[in-house]
Design a protein around this motif. Sequence first.
Motif, PDB file in Angstrom:
ATOM      1  N   PHE A  79     -38.058 -37.937  -7.672  1.00  0.00           N
ATOM      2  CA  PHE A  79     -37.649 -37.812  -6.276  1.00  0.00           C
ATOM      3  C   PHE A  79     -37.387 -36.334  -5.973  1.00  0.00           C
ATOM      4  O   PHE A  79     -36.767 -35.624  -6.769  1.00  0.00           O
ATOM      5  N   ILE A  80     -37.876 -35.882  -4.828  1.00  0.00           N
ATOM      6  CA  ILE A  80     -37.716 -34.499  -4.404  1.00  0.00           C
ATOM      7  C   ILE A  80     -36.963 -34.484  -3.083  1.00  0.00           C
ATOM      8  O   ILE A  80     -37.434 -35.029  -2.080  1.00  0.00           O
ATOM      9  N   LEU A  81     -35.786 -33.886  -3.094  1.00  0.00           N
ATOM     10  CA  LEU A  81     -34.972 -33.747  -1.897  1.00  0.00           C
ATOM     11  C   LEU A  81     -35.100 -32.308  -1.414  1.00  0.00           C
ATOM     12  O   LEU A  81     -34.769 -31.367  -2.147  1.00  0.00           O
ATOM     13  N   ASP A  82     -35.619 -32.125  -0.206  1.00  0.00           N
ATOM     14  CA  ASP A  82     -35.872 -30.809   0.359  1.00  0.00           C
ATOM     15  C   ASP A  82     -34.737 -30.402   1.282  1.00  0.00           C
ATOM     16  O   ASP A  82     -34.340 -31.174   2.161  1.00  0.00           O
ATOM     17  N   ALA A  83     -34.258 -29.176   1.126  1.00  0.00           N
ATOM     18  CA  ALA A  83     -33.138 -28.707   1.951  1.00  0.00           C
ATOM     19  C   ALA A  83     -33.434 -27.352   2.570  1.00  0.00           C
ATOM     20  O   ALA A  83     -33.957 -26.449   1.911  1.00  0.00           O
ATOM     21  N   LEU A  84     -33.100 -27.226   3.843  1.00  0.00           N
ATOM     22  CA  LEU A  84     -33.074 -25.958   4.570  1.00  0.00           C
ATOM     23  C   LEU A  84     -31.748 -25.874   5.312  1.00  0.00           C
ATOM     24  O   LEU A  84     -31.140 -26.899   5.639  1.00  0.00           O
ATOM     25  N   PHE A 118     -31.281 -50.765 -10.216  1.00  0.00           N
ATOM     26  CA  PHE A 118     -32.673 -51.136 -10.460  1.00  0.00           C
ATOM     27  C   PHE A 118     -32.973 -51.431 -11.921  1.00  0.00           C
ATOM     28  O   PHE A 118     -34.133 -51.496 -12.310  1.00  0.00           O
ATOM     29  N   GLY A 119     -31.967 -51.591 -12.732  1.00  0.00           N
ATOM     30  CA  GLY A 119     -32.174 -51.947 -14.120  1.00  0.00           C
ATOM     31  C   GLY A 119     -30.964 -51.619 -14.966  1.00  0.00           C
ATOM     32  O   GLY A 119     -30.193 -50.710 -14.631  1.00  0.00           O
ATOM     33  N   PRO A 120     -30.776 -52.318 -16.098  1.00  0.00           N
ATOM     34  CA  PRO A 120     -29.600 -52.090 -16.941  1.00  0.00           C
ATOM     35  C   PRO A 120     -29.678 -50.820 -17.775  1.00  0.00           C
ATOM     36  O   PRO A 120     -28.671 -50.388 -18.341  1.00  0.00           O
ATOM     37  N   GLU A 121     -30.856 -50.201 -17.886  1.00  0.00           N
ATOM     38  CA  GLU A 121     -31.016 -49.020 -18.726  1.00  0.00           C
ATOM     39  C   GLU A 121     -31.609 -47.845 -17.946  1.00  0.00           C
ATOM     40  O   GLU A 121     -32.411 -47.076 -18.468  1.00  0.00           O
ATOM     41  N   VAL A 122     -31.200 -47.707 -16.697  1.00  0.00           N
ATOM     42  CA  VAL A 122     -31.698 -46.606 -15.868  1.00  0.00           C
ATOM     43  C   VAL A 122     -31.136 -45.282 -16.380  1.00  0.00           C
ATOM     44  O   VAL A 122     -29.937 -45.152 -16.619  1.00  0.00           O
ATOM     45  N   ARG A 123     -32.028 -44.305 -16.570  1.00  0.00           N
ATOM     46  CA  ARG A 123     -31.643 -42.965 -17.013  1.00  0.00           C
ATOM     47  C   ARG A 123     -32.009 -41.975 -15.914  1.00  0.00           C
ATOM     48  O   ARG A 123     -33.091 -42.057 -15.330  1.00  0.00           O
ATOM     49  N   VAL A 124     -31.124 -41.007 -15.663  1.00  0.00           N
ATOM     50  CA  VAL A 124     -31.312 -40.083 -14.554  1.00  0.00           C
ATOM     51  C   VAL A 124     -31.053 -38.656 -14.991  1.00  0.00           C
ATOM     52  O   VAL A 124     -30.065 -38.371 -15.687  1.00  0.00           O
ATOM     53  N   ALA A 125     -31.954 -37.760 -14.623  1.00  0.00           N
ATOM     54  CA  ALA A 125     -31.747 -36.315 -14.820  1.00  0.00           C
ATOM     55  C   ALA A 125     -31.977 -35.635 -13.477  1.00  0.00           C
ATOM     56  O   ALA A 125     -32.790 -36.107 -12.658  1.00  0.00           O
ATOM     57  N   ARG A 126     -31.288 -34.555 -13.235  1.00  0.00           N
ATOM     58  CA  ARG A 126     -31.469 -33.832 -11.984  1.00  0.00           C
ATOM     59  C   ARG A 126     -31.441 -32.330 -12.209  1.00  0.00           C
ATOM     60  O   ARG A 126     -30.829 -31.858 -13.159  1.00  0.00           O
ATOM     61  N   ARG A 127     -32.096 -31.613 -11.287  1.00  0.00           N
ATOM     62  CA  ARG A 127     -32.115 -30.165 -11.364  1.00  0.00           C
ATOM     63  C   ARG A 127     -32.256 -29.584  -9.970  1.00  0.00           C
ATOM     64  O   ARG A 127     -33.112 -30.039  -9.189  1.00  0.00           O
ATOM     65  N   LEU A 128     -31.445 -28.594  -9.652  1.00  0.00           N
ATOM     66  CA  LEU A 128     -31.538 -27.880  -8.384  1.00  0.00           C
ATOM     67  C   LEU A 128     -32.354 -26.596  -8.606  1.00  0.00           C
ATOM     68  O   LEU A 128     -32.059 -25.809  -9.494  1.00  0.00           O
ATOM     69  N   VAL A 129     -33.382 -26.418  -7.769  1.00  0.00           N
ATOM     70  CA  VAL A 129     -34.192 -25.215  -7.823  1.00  0.00           C
ATOM     71  C   VAL A 129     -33.960 -24.462  -6.512  1.00  0.00           C
ATOM     72  O   VAL A 129     -34.235 -24.987  -5.421  1.00  0.00           O
ATOM     73  N   ALA A 130     -33.434 -23.249  -6.624  1.00  0.00           N
ATOM     74  CA  ALA A 130     -33.124 -22.456  -5.441  1.00  0.00           C
ATOM     75  C   ALA A 130     -33.661 -21.049  -5.613  1.00  0.00           C
ATOM     76  O   ALA A 130     -34.074 -20.648  -6.720  1.00  0.00           O
ATOM     77  N   GLY A 131     -33.645 -20.272  -4.536  1.00  0.00           N
ATOM     78  CA  GLY A 131     -34.178 -18.920  -4.567  1.00  0.00           C
ATOM     79  C   GLY A 131     -33.305 -17.969  -5.346  1.00  0.00           C
ATOM     80  O   GLY A 131     -32.145 -18.279  -5.680  1.00  0.00           O
ATOM     81  N   PRO A 132     -33.844 -16.787  -5.642  1.00  0.00           N
ATOM     82  CA  PRO A 132     -33.082 -15.791  -6.421  1.00  0.00           C
ATOM     83  C   PRO A 132     -31.882 -15.259  -5.645  1.00  0.00           C
ATOM     84  O   PRO A 132     -31.826 -15.317  -4.442  1.00  0.00           O
ATOM     85  N   ILE A 189     -34.926 -35.125  -8.942  1.00  0.00           N
ATOM     86  CA  ILE A 189     -34.287 -36.205  -9.695  1.00  0.00           C
ATOM     87  C   ILE A 189     -35.370 -36.995 -10.411  1.00  0.00           C
ATOM     88  O   ILE A 189     -36.273 -37.548  -9.777  1.00  0.00           O
ATOM     89  N   ALA A 190     -35.297 -37.022 -11.739  1.00  0.00           N
ATOM     90  CA  ALA A 190     -36.232 -37.798 -12.556  1.00  0.00           C
ATOM     91  C   ALA A 190     -35.509 -39.027 -13.088  1.00  0.00           C
ATOM     92  O   ALA A 190     -34.387 -38.921 -13.598  1.00  0.00           O
ATOM     93  N   VAL A 191     -36.156 -40.169 -12.958  1.00  0.00           N
ATOM     94  CA  VAL A 191     -35.522 -41.447 -13.296  1.00  0.00           C
ATOM     95  C   VAL A 191     -36.465 -42.272 -14.156  1.00  0.00           C
ATOM     96  O   VAL A 191     -37.673 -42.338 -13.896  1.00  0.00           O
TER      97      VAL A 191
END
Length: 239
Positions: A198-203, A225-239, A32-34
């Motif tokens: 932010f990096i969320l690790d899952a097993l 945390f602010g009136p102009e907060v921008r958020v992008a997210r991406r899930l990276v998983a195995g093949p 998650i990039a903010v």
Amino acid sequence: MSDLGALDLFLAGARVDAGVFALRPDYRALLIAVDGLVPGPSDRAGEELLQTAEAAARHRLGDQRVEDLPAVAAWRAAYRAFGAKPQRTRHSLEGLLRRVDAGLPRVNRLTDLYNAVSVLHQLPLGGEDLSRYVGPPRLVRAIGDEPFDTIAGGADVVDHPDPGEAIWCDSVGVTCRRWNWRQARRTQLRDDTTAALFILDALDPLTDEALHGAADDLVTHLSRFGPEVRVARRLVAGP
């Protein structure tokens, strides 16, 4: 980062090496990039969330040992897979859970938030200053000569990971050793941080649904945390 497109572009370059998936094919990283955060020290909302997390952890533990919790046990096994000794270098979730009785650390509003969400949702979760990254994040097996800036004996030092260790890094060096054990000083969140990763690790046994639920919770709290907060997210998983 000035807009949502820039955040998406940054996350598009993130990758997890095949060698890491060979250790744990069930591994997933939700990134998650903010941007647009209004910086600040610890606040009342963060304090209330930390207290909620502490109470939830005490209830979940009951009479169990920390290491017997399923999420903790899964990450202990992952650490053993690349040669780390989990009783000596504990993954971030276990480290937090072992501090619950004495109280979780109070650092700054961003760190307090992600620590609380980590404990509440039972997964390792790290946060770093996005503006200090050089290139996108990568999770790789270490060669052993990668620079890792840290403190030892009260002095600034440059250390190196063990060969084969799972490390997060960018184009400059290690940003977090042993998957989620210890962050580099260079990219640590600070009181003046306005853009964060932010990096969320899952097993397993953590499900994708639970992983995304933790991310949703984090983003909901970040939105204050602010009136102009921008958020992008991406899930990276195995093949």
